[in-house]
Design a protein around this motif. Structure first.
Motif, PDB file in Angstrom:
ATOM      1  N   GLU A 494       0.832  -1.202   0.000  1.00 27.68           N
ATOM      2  CA  GLU A 494       0.000   0.000   0.000  1.00 27.68           C
ATOM      3  C   GLU A 494       0.868   1.255   0.000  1.00 27.68           C
ATOM      4  OE1 GLU A 494      -2.380  -0.483   3.423  1.00 27.68           O
ATOM      5  OE2 GLU A 494      -3.893  -1.783   2.428  1.00 27.68           O
ATOM      6  N   GLU A 495       1.968   1.179   0.756  1.00 30.28           N
ATOM      7  CA  GLU A 495       2.898   2.330   0.751  1.00 30.28           C
ATOM      8  C   GLU A 495       3.482   2.539  -0.631  1.00 30.28           C
ATOM      9  OE1 GLU A 495       4.965   5.596   1.939  1.00 30.28           O
ATOM     10  OE2 GLU A 495       3.364   4.498   2.988  1.00 30.28           O
ATOM     11  N   GLN A 496       3.820   1.393  -1.258  1.00 29.72           N
ATOM     12  CA  GLN A 496       4.386   1.500  -2.601  1.00 29.72           C
ATOM     13  C   GLN A 496       3.339   2.006  -3.581  1.00 29.72           C
ATOM     14  OE1 GLN A 496       7.657   0.934  -3.376  1.00 29.72           O
ATOM     15  NE2 GLN A 496       7.113   1.827  -5.354  1.00 29.72           N
ATOM     16  N   ILE A 497       2.088   1.547  -3.373  1.00 32.50           N
ATOM     17  CA  ILE A 497       1.012   2.032  -4.258  1.00 32.50           C
ATOM     18  C   ILE A 497       0.816   3.536  -4.075  1.00 32.50           C
ATOM     19  CG2 ILE A 497      -1.476   1.910  -4.629  1.00 32.50           C
ATOM     20  CD1 ILE A 497      -1.293  -1.088  -4.061  1.00 32.50           C
ATOM     21  N   ARG A 498       0.865   3.941  -2.787  1.00 29.22           N
ATOM     22  CA  ARG A 498       0.726   5.377  -2.537  1.00 29.22           C
ATOM     23  C   ARG A 498       1.846   6.155  -3.225  1.00 29.22           C
ATOM     24  NH1 ARG A 498      -0.964   3.487   2.615  1.00 29.22           N
ATOM     25  NH2 ARG A 498       1.142   3.656   3.436  1.00 29.22           N
ATOM     26  N   LYS A 499       3.045   5.608  -3.113  1.00 35.17           N
ATOM     27  CA  LYS A 499       4.170   6.273  -3.776  1.00 35.17           C
ATOM     28  C   LYS A 499       3.976   6.269  -5.292  1.00 35.17           C
ATOM     29  CE  LYS A 499       7.617   5.258  -0.209  1.00 35.17           C
ATOM     30  NZ  LYS A 499       8.873   4.541   0.103  1.00 35.17           N
ATOM     31  N   ASN A 500       3.530   5.114  -5.783  1.00 37.69           N
ATOM     32  CA  ASN A 500       3.312   5.031  -7.234  1.00 37.69           C
ATOM     33  C   ASN A 500       2.220   5.998  -7.678  1.00 37.69           C
ATOM     34  OD1 ASN A 500       5.265   3.065  -7.376  1.00 37.69           O
ATOM     35  ND2 ASN A 500       3.810   1.351  -7.384  1.00 37.69           N
ATOM     36  N   ASP A 501       1.153   6.064  -6.848  1.00 38.24           N
ATOM     37  CA  ASP A 501       0.078   6.989  -7.183  1.00 38.24           C
ATOM     38  C   ASP A 501       0.571   8.424  -7.179  1.00 38.24           C
ATOM     39  OD1 ASP A 501      -1.598   4.857  -7.430  1.00 38.24           O
ATOM     40  OD2 ASP A 501      -2.592   5.105  -5.480  1.00 38.24           O
ATOM     41  N   ALA A 502       1.381   8.734  -6.140  1.00 38.76           N
ATOM     42  CA  ALA A 502       1.930  10.092  -6.070  1.00 38.76           C
ATOM     43  C   ALA A 502       2.791  10.384  -7.280  1.00 38.76           C
ATOM     44  CB  ALA A 502       2.723  10.266  -4.774  1.00 38.76           C
ATOM     45  N   LEU A 503       3.571   9.341  -7.649  1.00 43.58           N
ATOM     46  CA  LEU A 503       4.439   9.536  -8.814  1.00 43.58           C
ATOM     47  C   LEU A 503       3.605   9.692 -10.080  1.00 43.58           C
ATOM     48  CD1 LEU A 503       7.308   9.633  -9.954  1.00 43.58           C
ATOM     49  CD2 LEU A 503       7.253   7.131 -10.121  1.00 43.58           C
ATOM     50  N   LEU A 504       2.561   8.870 -10.183  1.00 42.91           N
ATOM     51  CA  LEU A 504       1.702   8.980 -11.354  1.00 42.91           C
ATOM     52  C   LEU A 504       1.001  10.333 -11.400  1.00 42.91           C
ATOM     53  CD1 LEU A 504       0.054   5.420 -11.521  1.00 42.91           C
ATOM     54  CD2 LEU A 504       1.576   6.430 -13.214  1.00 42.91           C
ATOM     55  N   LEU A 508       0.948  12.243 -14.490  1.00 43.28           N
ATOM     56  CA  LEU A 508      -0.287  12.209 -15.264  1.00 43.28           C
ATOM     57  C   LEU A 508      -1.375  12.943 -14.511  1.00 43.28           C
ATOM     58  CD1 LEU A 508      -0.234   8.429 -16.233  1.00 43.28           C
ATOM     59  CD2 LEU A 508       0.508  10.334 -17.677  1.00 43.28           C
ATOM     60  N   PRO A 509      -2.362  13.437 -15.202  1.00 37.73           N
ATOM     61  CA  PRO A 509      -3.525  14.048 -14.532  1.00 37.73           C
ATOM     62  C   PRO A 509      -4.235  13.032 -13.646  1.00 37.73           C
ATOM     63  CG  PRO A 509      -3.494  14.596 -16.865  1.00 37.73           C
ATOM     64  CD  PRO A 509      -2.446  13.570 -16.677  1.00 37.73           C
ATOM     65  N   ALA A 510      -4.830  13.536 -12.559  1.00 41.05           N
ATOM     66  CA  ALA A 510      -5.492  12.641 -11.600  1.00 41.05           C
ATOM     67  C   ALA A 510      -6.592  11.798 -12.235  1.00 41.05           C
ATOM     68  CB  ALA A 510      -6.043  13.464 -10.442  1.00 41.05           C
ATOM     69  N   PRO A 511      -7.456  12.364 -13.084  1.00 42.57           N
ATOM     70  CA  PRO A 511      -8.487  11.520 -13.703  1.00 42.57           C
ATOM     71  C   PRO A 511      -7.904  10.400 -14.550  1.00 42.57           C
ATOM     72  CG  PRO A 511      -9.094  13.814 -13.880  1.00 42.57           C
ATOM     73  CD  PRO A 511      -7.679  13.804 -13.407  1.00 42.57           C
ATOM     74  N   ILE A 512      -6.757  10.698 -15.186  1.00 40.99           N
ATOM     75  CA  ILE A 512      -6.125   9.669 -16.017  1.00 40.99           C
ATOM     76  C   ILE A 512      -5.543   8.573 -15.126  1.00 40.99           C
ATOM     77  CG2 ILE A 512      -4.331   9.238 -17.717  1.00 40.99           C
ATOM     78  CD1 ILE A 512      -6.770  10.806 -18.728  1.00 40.99           C
ATOM     79  N   VAL A 513      -4.952   8.997 -14.026  1.00 43.25           N
ATOM     80  CA  VAL A 513      -4.412   8.004 -13.081  1.00 43.25           C
ATOM     81  C   VAL A 513      -5.524   7.091 -12.580  1.00 43.25           C
ATOM     82  CG1 VAL A 513      -3.320   7.696 -10.838  1.00 43.25           C
ATOM     83  CG2 VAL A 513      -2.493   9.462 -12.405  1.00 43.25           C
ATOM     84  N   LYS A 514      -6.670   7.666 -12.243  1.00 41.83           N
ATOM     85  CA  LYS A 514      -7.803   6.876 -11.740  1.00 41.83           C
ATOM     86  C   LYS A 514      -8.264   5.874 -12.782  1.00 41.83           C
ATOM     87  CE  LYS A 514     -12.416   7.384  -9.765  1.00 41.83           C
ATOM     88  NZ  LYS A 514     -13.475   8.339  -9.378  1.00 41.83           N
ATOM     89  N   ARG A 515      -8.373   6.345 -14.009  1.00 36.37           N
ATOM     90  CA  ARG A 515      -8.827   5.440 -15.065  1.00 36.37           C
ATOM     91  C   ARG A 515      -7.787   4.355 -15.354  1.00 36.37           C
ATOM     92  NH1 ARG A 515     -10.726   9.420 -19.816  1.00 36.37           N
ATOM     93  NH2 ARG A 515     -11.108   7.399 -20.861  1.00 36.37           N
ATOM     94  N   LEU A 516      -6.541   4.726 -15.236  1.00 33.58           N
ATOM     95  CA  LEU A 516      -5.475   3.755 -15.468  1.00 33.58           C
ATOM     96  C   LEU A 516      -5.491   2.670 -14.397  1.00 33.58           C
ATOM     97  CD1 LEU A 516      -3.050   3.084 -17.307  1.00 33.58           C
ATOM     98  CD2 LEU A 516      -1.621   4.419 -15.756  1.00 33.58           C
ATOM     99  N   VAL A 632      -9.492  19.887 -28.274  1.00 35.20           N
ATOM    100  CA  VAL A 632      -8.268  19.092 -28.248  1.00 35.20           C
ATOM    101  C   VAL A 632      -8.615  17.607 -28.079  1.00 35.20           C
ATOM    102  CG1 VAL A 632      -6.918  20.957 -27.251  1.00 35.20           C
ATOM    103  CG2 VAL A 632      -8.019  19.288 -25.754  1.00 35.20           C
ATOM    104  N   ILE A 633      -7.635  16.778 -28.341  1.00 37.51           N
ATOM    105  CA  ILE A 633      -7.721  15.328 -28.085  1.00 37.51           C
ATOM    106  C   ILE A 633      -6.637  14.985 -27.072  1.00 37.51           C
ATOM    107  CG2 ILE A 633      -7.450  13.017 -29.055  1.00 37.51           C
ATOM    108  CD1 ILE A 633      -8.515  14.119 -31.693  1.00 37.51           C
ATOM    109  N   GLY A 634      -7.079  14.336 -26.007  1.00 39.09           N
ATOM    110  CA  GLY A 634      -6.126  13.917 -24.987  1.00 39.09           C
ATOM    111  C   GLY A 634      -6.044  12.407 -24.940  1.00 39.09           C
ATOM    112  N   GLY A 635      -4.839  11.889 -24.757  1.00 41.84           N
ATOM    113  CA  GLY A 635      -4.695  10.427 -24.721  1.00 41.84           C
ATOM    114  C   GLY A 635      -3.419  10.009 -24.018  1.00 41.84           C
ATOM    115  N   LEU A 636      -3.446   8.761 -23.542  1.00 39.02           N
ATOM    116  CA  LEU A 636      -2.300   8.186 -22.853  1.00 39.02           C
ATOM    117  C   LEU A 636      -1.431   7.502 -23.883  1.00 39.02           C
ATOM    118  CD1 LEU A 636      -1.179   7.797 -19.972  1.00 39.02           C
ATOM    119  CD2 LEU A 636      -2.314   5.560 -19.931  1.00 39.02           C
ATOM    120  N   LEU A 637      -0.186   7.872 -23.910  1.00 35.43           N
ATOM    121  CA  LEU A 637       0.739   7.371 -24.923  1.00 35.43           C
ATOM    122  C   LEU A 637       1.843   6.563 -24.252  1.00 35.43           C
ATOM    123  CD1 LEU A 637       1.074  10.630 -27.065  1.00 35.43           C
ATOM    124  CD2 LEU A 637      -0.529   8.740 -27.383  1.00 35.43           C
ATOM    125  N   GLY A 638       2.367   5.584 -24.963  1.00 34.87           N
ATOM    126  CA  GLY A 638       3.461   4.780 -24.451  1.00 34.87           C
ATOM    127  C   GLY A 638       2.963   3.474 -23.845  1.00 34.87           C
TER     128      GLY A 638
END
Length: 712
Positions: A494-504, A508-516, A632-638
């Motif tokens: 969970e700590e790592q997820i929190r860190k990963n979420d913070a990093l994301l 990335l934008p928060a809505p994109i992180v949530k959808r990801l 505009v068109i927004g999208g997750l790339l990579g």
């Protein structure tokens, strides 16, 4: 097996406990039953064998005793004297007158007394003529000792002397008490003194129709007693002994009678034959244990019997004595004739009447001795001990002891019933105990299952306690250790997820992180009204040569972080950072009416941030910003490294304005398009830069905005 595999561990344990318990009960019961049956069988076989042998010895002893007694009596001087005296006085009666009246009375005696009683025990229709004596002496003596005897038929022996005034009667008075005492004391049914030459019965204790007749040519010349007389007459050996088997003796009204005889010698002359008439009473007493079967250990159905070579019984039946009604019913079932059954009833004895032709009798008559479970003379399965019993050269009997199988095995049957009752009681108890024990045994498993479910549901700090010190306790310890490890790993995860979420969220934008995080793989959206800011720090790359890597990266990170804070305050979404370039937008995920003003305010604050850092570090770099509004068109790339970017004409124009501003604009300024100038002109002071040729847009007027351009 499929059914068993579907059961819970508790059910399996309970079934196994039940199976083991019931199997144990069955095995113990079977072993107990078979062992008990064998022990009972062995004990009863021993008992009936010992009883058979004992009874055989008693019968043999009785016949040996009678044999010796007969020989002793035959050699007794009183008997010798009596024989000679009776013979002489008997012959002297030849000329005695027998009147017609005497003959008539004697005839009536035969007709009224003898024939009716005889008829009950013999087949056919006996007549007086067949048995009426022909000799004058016989008629004379029978008249005086039978007809004129004041005593009844069964007590004729009580007469000591007839009142005929003959020499014979005097001799009779002299010897009769002696012989009568012998028959009474030794329980003989009768005693005969027979003339060895003529076969005349010159004397008998109990007076019957055989008295004074001849065994040679009289009415009973073909009886068993006559055969015995002939054998002894021909033997002519002192101390000889012969016995004749039980036969129906007509003078005794057809009753079964056995005879034992011995020759009587006066010096070397054969003067007579002594015959002892043996009753069945003594043999019955021996065979029945004086009618005390239970005391002999024969229970309710056991008995010992004698059977002759003619397959006819020679001893009394216990069942006739104790339960005659049932006995006669069973005789009828065996298809025994009514005449035989009636004669058994009248005589109250099956001797010489009931045939016993069984396997055990057949084997014993062949000289075999043995044991077995065989049918008895009533057709009932019995434990039988049989053996031949040879009493003389011409007297071959069979002796057997038996008891019903049903009674013999009654104890084991009772044991079996008790086992069934006990099992019926034990099975529910064992079932309840099995249920209780299985629940106790699987309780730790239930606790482990509950703990596992808690962990599965997301609970942490799960601890399972087991109040024992066995393998379940060890399993619970391993489970608790695993649970702690999982909890620790969960916390670390969970700590790592929190860190990963913070990093994301930083990337990335928060809505994109949530959808990801929700599992979307292809994230792409079209937004109709978005204001895009594209900025670039001009001159920073050239200043990096004057700094160390750490300083350069640290300074750029501080500037970008300040941009991020400013974007958050103005509620503008940061899109990406590439080197010294910064991309942000408003109205992207949340539609806003003031998106243009929010982006302008962010751009103005970014100008101040860059100016402050350049002055503080005494470095020469500035920021140029381009802002444009549209679709505009927004999208997750990579795939390996994600980046959220804006594509389309609006983003392209914003970048183009930033580039134009970098080349033709002023330092630390914002270049906007005409579509932004019109709604914002009343809030800010813009400086018209002129028109530029925007790709795919054509000529467009653009305006510059610098810090401090707010209209008062």
């Amino acid at each position: 097996m499929k059914f068993f595999s579907r059961l819970s561990i508790q059910s399996k344990l309970m079934l196994m406990l039940l199976a083991v318990s019931i199997a144990s009960i069955l095995v113990i019961s079977y072993v107990g039953y078979t062992s008990g049956k064998e022990a009972i069988l062995e004990n009863i076989y021993y008992q009936i064998t010992e009883l058979r042998n004992s009874r055989a010895r008693q019968v043999q002893s009785y016949f040996n005793y009678v044999q010796n007694h007969a020989i002793t009596l035959a050699e007794d001087p009183t008997v010798i004297e009596a024989t000679v005296s009776f013979t002489d006085s008997f012959n002297q009666l030849e000329n005695e007158e027998v009147s017609s009246n005497m003959i008539s009375e004697l005839w009536r005696f035969y007709e009224k007394e003898f024939i009716p009683r005889l008829q009950m025990n013999v087949d056919g229709n006996p007549t007086v003529l067949s048995y009426f004596p022909k000799e004058n002496i016989a008629r004379y003596l029978q008249y005086h000792y039978l007809v004129k005897n004041p005593y009844d038929v069964d007590n004729k022996s009580r007469l000591d002397m007839a009142q005929d005034g003959s020499k014979y009667s005097e001799i009779h008075q002299n010897f009769h008490k002696f012989f009568r005492s012998i028959t009474t004391r030794f329980d003989y049914r009768n005693l005969f003194l027979v003339d060895s030459e003529t076969g005349n019965i010159v004397y008998s204790v109990h007076k019957d129709t055989g008295f004074a007749t001849s065994f040679k040519d009289g009415p009973y010349a073909y009886s068993g007693a006559a055969n015995l007389f002939e054998t002894l007459q021909n033997n002519r050996e002192r101390g000889a002994f012969e016995v004749i088997d039980f036969t129906s003796f007509r003078p005794s009204y057809g009753q079964p009678v056995a005879f034992i005889g011995s020759p009587i010698f006066q010096q070397s002359n054969l003067v007579g034959i002594l015959l002892l008439q043996l009753p069945v009473n003594e043999i019955n007493r021996i065979m029945t244990g004086n009618f005390q079967w239970k005391k002999d250990g024969l229970g309710k159905t056991g008995e010992t019997i004698l059977v002759g070579s003619d397959y006819l019984m020679r001893s009394q039946s216990r069942f006739l004595v104790e339960n005659p009604d049932t006995y006669f019913k069973e005789l009828k079932k065996q298809n025994i004739s009514d005449r035989i059954i009636q004669r058994i009833k009248e005589n109250n004895s099956p001797i010489l009447l009931q045939e016993v032709k069984t396997n055990s009798i057949e084997k014993a008559l062949k000289g075999e001795e043995g044991l077995g479970i065989l049918d008895d003379y009533r057709g009932v399965s019995s434990l039988v001990a049989y053996a031949p019993l040879k009493l003389s050269d011409n007297l071959d009997w069979v002796i057997l002891s038996k008891i019903y199988v049903s009674e013999a095995f009654e104890p084991i049957q009772i044991f079996g019933k008790r086992v069934l009752v006990t099992s019926a009681i034990l099975v529910p108890i064992v079932t309840i105990l099995s249920l209780f024990l299985s629940r106790r045994l699987v309780m730790p498993i239930y606790r482990l299952i509950s703990g596992t479910k808690k962990i599965t549901s997301g609970q942490s700090n799960v601890v399972v306690t087991v109040p024992s010190d066995d393998e379940f306790c060890q399993l619970a310890g391993a489970f608790n250790k695993m649970a702690r490890t999982i909890d620790e790993e969960k916390e670390a995860l969970e700590e790592q997820i929190r860190k990963n979420d913070a990093l994301l969220l930083k990337t990335l934008p928060a809505p994109i992180v949530k959808r990801l995080k929700q599992g979307e793989e292809k994230i792409a959206d079209k937004f109709p009204h978005v204001t895009v800011l594209s900025a670039n720090i001009v001159g920073f790359d050239e200043q990096c040569d004057l700094m160390s890597a750490e300083e350069a990266v640290g300074l750029l990170n501080d500037i970008i972080s300040a941009f991020d804070d400013a974007a958050q305050r103005h509620d503008v979404e940061k899109i990406s950072t590439v080197g010294t370039s910064y991309l942000a937008a408003s109205g992207l995920f949340v539609p806003r009416l003031d998106r243009d003003k929010a982006v302008i305010e962010l751009g103005l604050e970014m100008l101040r941030i860059v100016r402050a850092f350049s002055q503080e570090k005494h470095l020469k770099f500035e920021i140029r910003i381009g802002i444009y509004s549209g679709e505009v068109i927004g999208g997750l790339l990579g795939k390996q490294k994600f980046i959220y970017n804006l594509i389309g004409n609006t983003a392209k124009v914003a970048r183009f304005l930033m580039i134009v501003n970098s080349v033709e604009g002023k330092p630390n300024s914002i270049l906007i398009s005409q579509n932004l100038y019109e709604p914002l002109q009343e809030f800010y002071q813009f400086f018209k830069m002129g028109e530029i040729d925007i790709p795919s847009q054509g000529k467009m007027a653009v305006w510059l905005l610098s810090d401090g351009s707010h209209k008062k």
